[in-house]
Design a protein around this motif. Structure first.
Motif: not given
Length: 225
Positions: A91-92, A213, A217, A220-221
């Motif tokens: 997903k990065c 990154e 990420r 954030k999730e």
């Protein structure tokens, strides 16, 4: 320089799958950023009064980077072996994914594993966080045999920043360049050492590209306030 601050919830982070591995990535990123920033400082230092500290100081931060990279590659392996974390990698952004692929090549059977074993591991195990007594004794004997003069130096400055045991830098340079990186006596040691140091530096940049990154990420999730 402009920055912005985000906040995380430790209780959420603690309960998130893979949190210890992600924290380890973050730790390595912090340490690599510090080491490479300081390396840049000494590389660009323009002061005749401090010429005697530059080479040893640069090598110190290369050694530290090798130690942090050794720990970081272990975290890369942990991510590859964890389906959930590995899915997050996908997903990065493209740059982070590319960096992850290159770092993964340092693992067994990877195209960069040989260089990793030759350049990173022995430095970490011998002179990054330890001072191997046998290596020191061997380097002392070698320098005494090879140098055209038995004289080396130490500089006593006005403060700790300008004082230096240059003879110790020479011993450490011998251990790293001749014993661990196995640069032959027939080669230009500075050119060869700079090439190897640049390889290590590129791996540090790749780790920072990926880790920055990936960690953001993940947070954030799983841990954002």
């Amino acid at each position: 320089m402009r920055t912005h601050t985000e906040f995380i919830d430790f209780s959420k982070l603690t309960n998130a799958h893979g949190a210890p591995t992600v924290v380890k990535i973050a730790l390595v990123c912090n340490d690599l950023a510090t080491a490479n920033s300081a390396l840049g400082h000494f590389t660009n230092l323009k002061s005749n009064a401090l010429n005697h500290v530059v080479q040893g100081s640069r090598l110190y931060f290369v050694r530290m980077s090798c130690g942090h990279l050794r720990e970081g590659i272990g975290a890369i392996e942990a991510i590859k072996n964890d389906a959930i974390l590995d899915t997050l990698v996908k997903k990065c952004d493209v740059r982070a994914q590319s960096a992850f692929v290159e770092l993964s090549e340092c693992l067994p059977n990877g195209k960069s594993h040989k260089e990793f074993v030759e350049y990173i591991k022995p430095v970490r195990n011998t002179v990054a966080f330890h001072y191997d007594q046998m290596q020191v004794s061997s380097a002392l004997a070698e320098r005494a045999k090879r140098m055209t003069t038995d004289i080396s130096s130490l500089t006593i400055g006005e403060d700790i920043h300008s004082s230096r045991f240059e003879f110790a830098d020479i011993i450490l340079d011998t251990i790293v360049c001749r014993h661990l990186w196995k640069i032959p006596l027939s080669a230009d040691v500075r050119i060869e050492a700079d090439c190897i140091a640049d390889w290590c530096f590129q791996k540090s940049i790749q780790f920072l590209d990926f880790g920055g990154e990936f960690v953001r990420r993940f947070l954030k999730e799983h841990a954002k306030v």
